[in-house]
Design a protein around this motif. Structure first.
Motif, short mmCIF file in Angstrom:
data_model
loop_
_atom_site.label_atom_id
_atom_site.label_comp_id
_atom_site.label_asym_id
_atom_site.label_seq_id
_atom_site.Cartn_x
_atom_site.Cartn_y
_atom_site.Cartn_z
N SER A 231 0.61 -1.25 0.09
CA SER A 231 -0.16 0.15 0.11
C SER A 231 0.82 1.39 0.06
CB SER A 231 -0.87 0.07 1.30
OG SER A 231 -0.40 -0.08 2.46
N GLU A 232 1.90 1.29 0.74
CA GLU A 232 2.96 2.35 0.76
C GLU A 232 3.44 2.49 -0.69
OE1 GLU A 232 4.47 2.19 5.37
OE2 GLU A 232 5.63 0.98 3.63
N GLY A 233 3.91 1.52 -1.20
CA GLY A 233 4.61 1.61 -2.60
C GLY A 233 3.30 2.15 -3.73
N ALA A 234 2.28 1.74 -3.60
CA ALA A 234 1.15 2.24 -4.58
C ALA A 234 0.87 3.59 -4.25
CB ALA A 234 0.01 1.25 -4.09
N ALA A 235 0.88 4.01 -3.10
CA ALA A 235 0.74 5.39 -2.88
C ALA A 235 1.99 6.33 -3.41
CB ALA A 235 0.44 5.74 -1.23
N ARG A 236 3.05 5.78 -3.08
CA ARG A 236 4.21 6.46 -3.54
C ARG A 236 4.17 6.66 -5.16
NH1 ARG A 236 8.20 4.25 -5.73
NH2 ARG A 236 7.89 2.44 -4.70
N GLU A 237 3.95 5.49 -5.77
CA GLU A 237 4.06 5.68 -7.27
C GLU A 237 2.72 6.47 -7.80
OE1 GLU A 237 5.81 4.23 -9.71
OE2 GLU A 237 7.04 3.11 -8.36
N VAL A 238 1.73 6.34 -7.14
CA VAL A 238 0.72 7.41 -7.60
C VAL A 238 1.02 8.78 -7.52
CG1 VAL A 238 -1.72 8.38 -6.99
CG2 VAL A 238 -1.45 5.96 -7.31
N ILE B 8 -5.52 5.57 -0.34
CA ILE B 8 -5.43 4.32 -1.13
C ILE B 8 -6.45 3.34 -0.29
CG2 ILE B 8 -4.17 2.25 -1.86
CD1 ILE B 8 -3.56 5.12 -3.34
N GLY B 9 -7.26 2.66 -0.92
CA GLY B 9 -8.38 1.69 -0.37
C GLY B 9 -8.00 0.42 -0.22
N ARG B 10 -8.76 -0.55 -0.16
CA ARG B 10 -8.74 -1.85 0.30
C ARG B 10 -8.16 -2.63 -0.90
NH1 ARG B 10 -12.05 -5.58 -1.29
NH2 ARG B 10 -13.75 -5.03 -2.94
N LEU C 7 4.77 -10.75 -7.98
CA LEU C 7 3.71 -10.66 -6.97
C LEU C 7 3.15 -9.44 -7.12
CD1 LEU C 7 1.75 -11.92 -5.09
CD2 LEU C 7 3.32 -11.41 -3.11
N LEU C 8 1.75 -9.13 -7.82
CA LEU C 8 1.22 -7.96 -7.93
C LEU C 8 0.01 -7.70 -6.99
CD1 LEU C 8 1.78 -8.58 -11.55
CD2 LEU C 8 3.51 -7.11 -10.20
N PHE C 9 -0.16 -6.54 -6.57
CA PHE C 9 -1.25 -6.14 -5.94
C PHE C 9 -2.02 -4.97 -6.62
CE2 PHE C 9 1.97 -7.96 -3.08
CZ PHE C 9 1.22 -8.79 -1.97
N VAL C 10 -3.37 -4.94 -6.55
CA VAL C 10 -4.20 -4.01 -7.13
C VAL C 10 -4.81 -3.36 -5.96
CG1 VAL C 10 -5.78 -2.99 -8.59
CG2 VAL C 10 -3.88 -4.83 -9.58
N PHE C 11 -4.81 -2.20 -5.86
CA PHE C 11 -5.53 -1.46 -4.52
C PHE C 11 -6.66 -0.50 -5.22
CE2 PHE C 11 -1.77 -2.37 -2.56
CZ PHE C 11 -2.08 -2.79 -1.35
N ASP C 12 -7.85 -0.34 -4.16
CA ASP C 12 -9.11 0.25 -4.87
C ASP C 12 -8.52 1.81 -4.60
OD1 ASP C 12 -11.42 1.75 -5.52
OD2 ASP C 12 -12.66 0.24 -4.10
N GLY C 13 -8.52 2.68 -5.59
CA GLY C 13 -8.49 4.11 -5.32
C GLY C 13 -9.78 4.89 -5.47
#
Length: 160
Positions: free
Chosen positions: A53-60, A70-72, A88-94
């Motif tokens: 989740s931190e990586g997703a937020a940083r990349e955004v 960043i949601g669930r 291993l790839l994660f997709v979060f709900d924005g």
């Protein structure tokens, strides 16, 4: 068994995380990378010690210049790549990006040079097949309020 033997036996996938954002009519935000053809969802590889989740937020923040919550987790996908190895790839709900948040999008111009919202029925023509499968699964998971586990973008077990 020595420490080196134990470490050799442990999988070490490359790990990445992305976020699905939507507009008010349900279209998905895609970004166009500068370094390869096609479209992607905002996201990328994690840094050492960074949670998905931190990586997703940083990349955004880096790619499109916004910092929405960043949601669930929608999808976890085990997706080995023939040239790059295990992933291993994660997709979060924005969630839905309101108009004022969309107006604040500023592309980094280095990794990403364009963004647009697309209907779900356009995704197969814009994304590589394994990412298209992952995005479709994430859209479905969001609609059903579940998290799904995939292997190569294909449902596996309960919730897939």
């Amino acid at each position: 068994m020595s420490d080196s033997e134990v470490h050799e036996a442990v999988g070490r996938p490359r790990t990445a995380a992305g976020v699905l954002f939507f507009d008010e009519v349900g279209r998905v935000l895609l970004v166009r990378p500068t370094y390869k053809p096609g479209w992607e969802i905002p996201g990328g590889y994690l840094h050492p010690g960074e949670t998905p989740s931190e990586g997703a937020a940083r990349e955004v923040r880096e790619e499109i210049g916004i910092t929405p919550p960043i949601g669930r987790l929608l999808v976890a996908d085990w997706a080995p790549h023939p040239a790059e190895g295990d992933k291993l790839l994660f997709v979060f709900d924005g969630g839905v990006l309101p108009a004022d948040e969309r107006a604040r999008i500023v592309l980094d111009g280095v990794e990403v040079d364009r963004f647009a919202f697309h209907r779900a029925d356009q995704i197969d023509g814009l994304l590589i097949p394994r990412l298209a499968r992952r995005v479709h699964a994430a859209i479905g998971a969001r609609a059903r309020s579940v998290t799904v586990y995939l292997e190569n973008g294909v449902g596996f077990g309960v919730g897939g």
